[in-house]
Scaffold this motif. Structure first.
Motif, PDB file in Angstrom:
ATOM      1  N   ARG A  91       0.852  -1.186   0.000  1.00  0.00           N
ATOM      2  CA  ARG A  91       0.000   0.000   0.000  1.00  0.00           C
ATOM      3  C   ARG A  91       0.897   1.249   0.000  1.00  0.00           C
ATOM      4  NH1 ARG A  91      -5.520  -0.166   1.736  1.00  0.00           N
ATOM      5  NH2 ARG A  91      -6.413  -2.089   0.942  1.00  0.00           N
ATOM      6  N   PRO A  92       1.224   1.803  -1.159  1.00  0.00           N
ATOM      7  CA  PRO A  92       2.006   3.042  -1.175  1.00  0.00           C
ATOM      8  C   PRO A  92       1.282   4.185  -0.470  1.00  0.00           C
ATOM      9  CG  PRO A  92       1.156   2.549  -3.361  1.00  0.00           C
ATOM     10  CD  PRO A  92       0.903   1.350  -2.518  1.00  0.00           C
ATOM     11  N   ARG A  93      -0.041   4.099  -0.412  1.00  0.00           N
ATOM     12  CA  ARG A  93      -0.881   4.954   0.412  1.00  0.00           C
ATOM     13  C   ARG A  93      -2.149   4.167   0.702  1.00  0.00           C
ATOM     14  NH1 ARG A  93      -2.627  10.086  -3.281  1.00  0.00           N
ATOM     15  NH2 ARG A  93      -4.736   9.712  -2.534  1.00  0.00           N
ATOM     16  N   PRO A  94      -2.918   4.529   1.717  1.00  0.00           N
ATOM     17  CA  PRO A  94      -4.018   3.668   2.152  1.00  0.00           C
ATOM     18  C   PRO A  94      -5.055   3.351   1.078  1.00  0.00           C
ATOM     19  CG  PRO A  94      -3.538   5.297   3.838  1.00  0.00           C
ATOM     20  CD  PRO A  94      -2.715   5.674   2.644  1.00  0.00           C
ATOM     21  N   ASP A  95      -5.221   4.238   0.095  1.00  0.00           N
ATOM     22  CA  ASP A  95      -6.272   4.012  -0.893  1.00  0.00           C
ATOM     23  C   ASP A  95      -5.772   3.393  -2.199  1.00  0.00           C
ATOM     24  OD1 ASP A  95      -4.868   6.302  -1.477  1.00  0.00           O
ATOM     25  OD2 ASP A  95      -6.604   7.633  -1.571  1.00  0.00           O
ATOM     26  N   ILE A  96      -4.517   2.959  -2.246  1.00  0.00           N
ATOM     27  CA  ILE A  96      -3.960   2.323  -3.440  1.00  0.00           C
ATOM     28  C   ILE A  96      -3.337   0.985  -3.051  1.00  0.00           C
ATOM     29  CG2 ILE A  96      -2.247   2.482  -5.299  1.00  0.00           C
ATOM     30  CD1 ILE A  96      -2.484   5.529  -5.101  1.00  0.00           C
ATOM     31  N   SER A  97      -3.747  -0.080  -3.714  1.00  0.00           N
ATOM     32  CA  SER A  97      -3.155  -1.405  -3.511  1.00  0.00           C
ATOM     33  C   SER A  97      -2.314  -1.774  -4.724  1.00  0.00           C
ATOM     34  CB  SER A  97      -4.231  -2.469  -3.321  1.00  0.00           C
ATOM     35  OG  SER A  97      -4.884  -2.333  -2.080  1.00  0.00           O
ATOM     36  N   VAL A  98      -1.092  -2.198  -4.484  1.00  0.00           N
ATOM     37  CA  VAL A  98      -0.221  -2.703  -5.544  1.00  0.00           C
ATOM     38  C   VAL A  98      -0.106  -4.211  -5.384  1.00  0.00           C
ATOM     39  CG1 VAL A  98       2.084  -2.670  -6.560  1.00  0.00           C
ATOM     40  CG2 VAL A  98       1.070  -0.540  -5.694  1.00  0.00           C
ATOM     41  N   ILE A  99      -0.584  -4.947  -6.380  1.00  0.00           N
ATOM     42  CA  ILE A  99      -0.491  -6.403  -6.392  1.00  0.00           C
ATOM     43  C   ILE A  99       0.663  -6.783  -7.319  1.00  0.00           C
ATOM     44  CG2 ILE A  99      -1.633  -8.569  -6.954  1.00  0.00           C
ATOM     45  CD1 ILE A  99      -4.301  -7.231  -6.526  1.00  0.00           C
ATOM     46  N   THR A 100       1.658  -7.450  -6.766  1.00  0.00           N
ATOM     47  CA  THR A 100       2.813  -7.868  -7.555  1.00  0.00           C
ATOM     48  C   THR A 100       2.837  -9.383  -7.657  1.00  0.00           C
ATOM     49  OG1 THR A 100       4.081  -5.947  -6.786  1.00  0.00           O
ATOM     50  CG2 THR A 100       5.308  -7.742  -7.801  1.00  0.00           C
ATOM     51  N   LEU A 101       2.709  -9.911  -8.867  1.00  0.00           N
ATOM     52  CA  LEU A 101       2.880 -11.339  -9.084  1.00  0.00           C
ATOM     53  C   LEU A 101       4.336 -11.666  -8.775  1.00  0.00           C
ATOM     54  CD1 LEU A 101       0.995 -11.609 -12.515  1.00  0.00           C
ATOM     55  CD2 LEU A 101       0.040 -11.745 -10.203  1.00  0.00           C
ATOM     56  N   ASN A 102       4.565 -12.624  -7.876  1.00  0.00           N
ATOM     57  CA  ASN A 102       5.897 -12.777  -7.302  1.00  0.00           C
ATOM     58  C   ASN A 102       6.451 -14.190  -7.482  1.00  0.00           C
ATOM     59  OD1 ASN A 102       8.219 -12.006  -5.966  1.00  0.00           O
ATOM     60  ND2 ASN A 102       7.355 -12.295  -3.923  1.00  0.00           N
ATOM     61  N   ARG A 103       6.643 -14.555  -8.742  1.00  0.00           N
ATOM     62  CA  ARG A 103       7.407 -15.766  -9.086  1.00  0.00           C
ATOM     63  C   ARG A 103       8.452 -15.368 -10.136  1.00  0.00           C
ATOM     64  NH1 ARG A 103       4.581 -20.576 -11.286  1.00  0.00           N
ATOM     65  NH2 ARG A 103       6.197 -21.769 -10.206  1.00  0.00           N
ATOM     66  N   PRO A 104       9.359 -14.476  -9.783  1.00  0.00           N
ATOM     67  CA  PRO A 104      10.260 -13.918 -10.797  1.00  0.00           C
ATOM     68  C   PRO A 104      11.116 -14.964 -11.494  1.00  0.00           C
ATOM     69  CG  PRO A 104      11.014 -13.360  -8.580  1.00  0.00           C
ATOM     70  CD  PRO A 104       9.630 -13.925  -8.436  1.00  0.00           C
ATOM     71  N   GLU A 105      11.444 -16.055 -10.784  1.00  0.00           N
ATOM     72  CA  GLU A 105      12.261 -17.099 -11.400  1.00  0.00           C
ATOM     73  C   GLU A 105      11.521 -17.816 -12.526  1.00  0.00           C
ATOM     74  OE1 GLU A 105       9.682 -19.136  -8.452  1.00  0.00           O
ATOM     75  OE2 GLU A 105      10.787 -17.241  -8.534  1.00  0.00           O
ATOM     76  N   LYS A 106      10.205 -17.675 -12.574  1.00  0.00           N
ATOM     77  CA  LYS A 106       9.363 -18.275 -13.616  1.00  0.00           C
ATOM     78  C   LYS A 106       8.688 -17.203 -14.468  1.00  0.00           C
ATOM     79  CE  LYS A 106       9.576 -22.732 -12.471  1.00  0.00           C
ATOM     80  NZ  LYS A 106       9.975 -23.810 -13.405  1.00  0.00           N
ATOM     81  N   LEU A 107       9.225 -15.986 -14.453  1.00  0.00           N
ATOM     82  CA  LEU A 107       8.575 -14.860 -15.134  1.00  0.00           C
ATOM     83  C   LEU A 107       7.119 -14.738 -14.703  1.00  0.00           C
ATOM     84  CD1 LEU A 107      10.000 -14.932 -18.792  1.00  0.00           C
ATOM     85  CD2 LEU A 107      10.546 -13.330 -16.953  1.00  0.00           C
ATOM     86  N   ASN A 108       6.878 -15.063 -13.414  1.00  0.00           N
ATOM     87  CA  ASN A 108       5.559 -14.929 -12.797  1.00  0.00           C
ATOM     88  C   ASN A 108       4.493 -15.764 -13.499  1.00  0.00           C
ATOM     89  OD1 ASN A 108       6.656 -12.942 -10.953  1.00  0.00           O
ATOM     90  ND2 ASN A 108       6.639 -11.548 -12.691  1.00  0.00           N
ATOM     91  N   ALA A 109       4.901 -16.944 -13.964  1.00  0.00           N
ATOM     92  CA  ALA A 109       3.962 -17.849 -14.626  1.00  0.00           C
ATOM     93  C   ALA A 109       2.884 -18.305 -13.647  1.00  0.00           C
ATOM     94  CB  ALA A 109       4.708 -19.058 -15.191  1.00  0.00           C
ATOM     95  N   LEU A 110       1.708 -18.575 -14.187  1.00  0.00           N
ATOM     96  CA  LEU A 110       0.548 -18.934 -13.373  1.00  0.00           C
ATOM     97  C   LEU A 110       0.535 -20.429 -13.072  1.00  0.00           C
ATOM     98  CD1 LEU A 110      -2.099 -16.888 -15.406  1.00  0.00           C
ATOM     99  CD2 LEU A 110      -1.218 -16.294 -13.135  1.00  0.00           C
ATOM    100  N   ASP A 111       0.652 -20.774 -11.805  1.00  0.00           N
ATOM    101  CA  ASP A 111       0.369 -22.133 -11.360  1.00  0.00           C
ATOM    102  C   ASP A 111      -0.862 -22.092 -10.461  1.00  0.00           C
ATOM    103  OD1 ASP A 111       1.303 -21.030  -8.993  1.00  0.00           O
ATOM    104  OD2 ASP A 111       2.893 -22.517  -8.689  1.00  0.00           O
ATOM    105  N   ARG A 112      -1.262 -23.238  -9.928  1.00  0.00           N
ATOM    106  CA  ARG A 112      -2.482 -23.270  -9.123  1.00  0.00           C
ATOM    107  C   ARG A 112      -2.389 -22.315  -7.930  1.00  0.00           C
ATOM    108  NH1 ARG A 112      -6.897 -26.404  -8.027  1.00  0.00           N
ATOM    109  NH2 ARG A 112      -6.316 -28.072  -9.477  1.00  0.00           N
TER     110      ARG A 112
END
Length: 260
Positions: free
Chosen positions: A8-29
């Motif tokens: 939360r850079p400020r209370p009214d903003i949410s930053v969602i970061t996909l965090n599997r950088p070793e897999k280029l943030n590929a989607l698993d279950r």
């Protein structure tokens, strides 16, 4: 362990970061379920007004992780029922992003392929770094080219001709072309995340109901049956917004600026 980082850079903003950088943030279950949970939580959060979606490391999201164990367990339901459950679960991320009350800004910092491309398309604003690349990818995997909503979201953004080309050929679109064809609205020469947060801050300066209703009207009227239907939705939204008190506050602030 969660594959998402939520800040939360400020209370009214949410930053969602996909965090599997070793897999280029590929989607698993796990990442799919984490993202569903995060969007559900944000949807219930009245303090959050804007969401920024990005990826860790050098990629936004490279699509489905083909190296992960299969998420499909056909032992109980059998195929194709079990496969359909998983397919629908991934695809529901598209509708969840579109239906979220808060505008979503995709800060595309690198490759956005397959499912990652779909997540960017379901966002309300897309900005990209010069390292961003886009590709539908699905048809290259022996599947149909239309998946996770791209046949619905892409044509209104770039036009039917471009969409047919991108989906059928699965060619890669570099950042400069993405800007030229309208796939993204801005290129960032510096930090794409910082630029996305700056846009979010701009939106947070506008009326709360006005921003929420604008997103709803835009998505509703994207496929309106005609101008009358579109105007009906607009008119309803404007009258509701005028009762919130935010219009009077904005008008007073504007008048004060003119006097100064």
């Amino acid at each position: 362990m969660s594959h998402l980082d939520i800040s939360r850079p400020r209370p009214d903003i949410s930053v969602i970061t996909l965090n599997r950088p070793e897999k280029l943030n590929a989607l698993d279950r796990d990442l799919v379920e984490d993202l569903h949970g995060a969007l559900d939580d944000i949807g219930r959060d009245d303090e959050c007004r804007v969401v920024v979606l990005t990826g860790a490391g050098r990629g936004f999201c490279s699509g489905l992780d083909l190296t992960a164990p299969s998420p499909i367990d056909a032992s109980t339901l059998g195929m194709p029922r079990a496969g359909m459950r998983w397919q629908e679960r991934i695809a529901d991320l598209t509708t969840k992003l579109i239906r979220l009350r808060q505008p979503v800004i995709a800060a595309v910092n690198g490759p956005a392929y397959g499912g990652g491309f779909a997540l960017a398309l379901a966002s309300d604003i897309r900005i990209a770094s010069t390292n961003a690349r886009f590709c539908t990818q699905f048809i290259k995997l022996g599947l149909g080219g239309c998946d996770i909503g791209v046949s619905y979201t892409l044509p209104p953004i770039v036009g039917a001709g471009q969409a047919f080309d991108l989906i059928l050929t699965a060619r890669t679109v570099e950042a400069d072309e993405a800007l030229r064809i309208g796939l993204v609205s801005r290129l960032s020469e510096g930090s794409v995340l910082d630029d996305a947060v700056a846009i979010a801050e701009t939106l947070c300066g506008y009326g709360k109901f006005g921003v929420e209703s604008t997103k709803q009207v835009l998505w509703t009227n994207l496929h309106a049956s005609g101008i009358e239907a579109a105007l009906h939705v607009e008119n309803r939204s404007q009258i509701l917004a005028s009762t919130s008190g935010e219009m009077r506050a904005a008008a007073a602030a504007f008048a004060n600026r003119r006097k100064s």
